[in-house]
Design an enzyme around this catalytic site. Sequence first.
Site, PDB file in Angstrom:
ATOM      1  N   ARG A  98     -11.953 -35.901  -7.152  1.00 27.41           N
ATOM      2  CA  ARG A  98     -12.771 -35.964  -5.943  1.00 27.41           C
ATOM      3  C   ARG A  98     -12.771 -34.645  -5.171  1.00 27.41           C
ATOM      4  NH1 ARG A  98     -16.878 -38.086  -5.515  1.00 27.41           N
ATOM      5  NH2 ARG A  98     -17.486 -35.989  -4.946  1.00 27.41           N
ATOM      6  N   LYS A 133     -22.247 -21.001  11.693  1.00 24.90           N
ATOM      7  CA  LYS A 133     -22.305 -22.468  11.718  1.00 24.90           C
ATOM      8  C   LYS A 133     -21.808 -23.017  10.381  1.00 24.90           C
ATOM      9  CE  LYS A 133     -26.138 -22.380  14.997  1.00 24.90           C
ATOM     10  NZ  LYS A 133     -27.572 -22.656  15.229  1.00 24.90           N
ATOM     11  N   LYS A 165     -25.115 -12.331  23.192  1.00 25.67           N
ATOM     12  CA  LYS A 165     -26.113 -13.391  23.258  1.00 25.67           C
ATOM     13  C   LYS A 165     -26.506 -13.634  24.716  1.00 25.67           C
ATOM     14  CE  LYS A 165     -26.259 -16.082  19.787  1.00 25.67           C
ATOM     15  NZ  LYS A 165     -26.116 -17.231  18.852  1.00 25.67           N
ATOM     16  N   GLU A 200     -29.116 -10.197  21.509  1.00 22.68           N
ATOM     17  CA  GLU A 200     -30.133 -11.238  21.389  1.00 22.68           C
ATOM     18  C   GLU A 200     -31.052 -11.211  22.612  1.00 22.68           C
ATOM     19  OE1 GLU A 200     -29.359 -15.749  20.497  1.00 22.68           O
ATOM     20  OE2 GLU A 200     -29.322 -15.459  22.666  1.00 22.68           O
ATOM     21  N   ASP A 221     -34.926 -14.323  19.393  1.00 23.18           N
ATOM     22  CA  ASP A 221     -34.525 -15.720  19.274  1.00 23.18           C
ATOM     23  C   ASP A 221     -35.643 -16.665  19.700  1.00 23.18           C
ATOM     24  OD1 ASP A 221     -32.590 -17.775  18.751  1.00 23.18           O
ATOM     25  OD2 ASP A 221     -32.399 -18.031  20.911  1.00 23.18           O
TER      26      ASP A 221
END
Length: 287
Positions: A98, A133, A165, A200, A221
Amino acid sequence: MIPQSLIDQVVKMALAEDAPWGDLTSQNFIPETATATAHLVAREPGIFCGAKVFATVMSTTDAKTSTIFPVEDGASFSAGETLATVTGSARSVLQAERIALNFIQRMSGIATLTAKYVAEIAGTRARIVDTRKTTPGLRALERYAVRCGGGSNHRFSLSDAVMVKDNHLAVLTASSKLGVTAALREARAKLPHTVHFEVEVDRIDQIEPVLAAGVDTIMLDNFSLEELRQGVALVAGRALVEASGNVNLTTVGEIARTGVDIISVGALTHSVRALDLGLDIEIEASA
């Protein structure tokens, strides 16, 4: 390639989670002397990735287990194709099954999805890159899978490069009481010359003030296609242009044709479907 020490660490953690005190089923229902030959078979076509990880799971459970791969990482395969053959103790193969499948199904799924994105932007200047992510603890494996699919990697961690950002920019300008350009220049002066500097923006009117600070990459963005074209024209080669947001297999081709250099795609890792691969096991009689 992924360092073997990192693979060992991840595999040991996964095996400890799955069988902290052993495999009760195999230990009590499978004879200790039974051996097995198992074939990793593709139930659907895709791009193969994770051979080293798969083999490490098998050998960590039992060092005598042998795994042979007729295909290499990054190779395409068809449904029904045998991707690996494992030979060893039946108990060990069953215990490892597994976890080995979990890794190779996910890594091959990421490689396969990445290859689809790369195919959609063929003939453009753009590159497909991943994001942060990723599954906690599995970033190195998942980013390797992106490379196997023909994609590229963004910064690996917060320690690798600067990416200012929207929230960073809001705090920076408010605390420094300077305009965007001056605040960015002042902050950049603290960086070593080798550090890549990306900022950004989410509006066209932010582009010029950010470029004036001497950034290496500017991220546009959630821009519309027309705004992306305008942004690329405004930047005019003074920095790399990255597109982010609203990227999927339907939109990525048009985004690439706006002239951007980089397209970051969180979906490569944060919501990928594991590829359907199965392990067909033949248990041999005990001696």
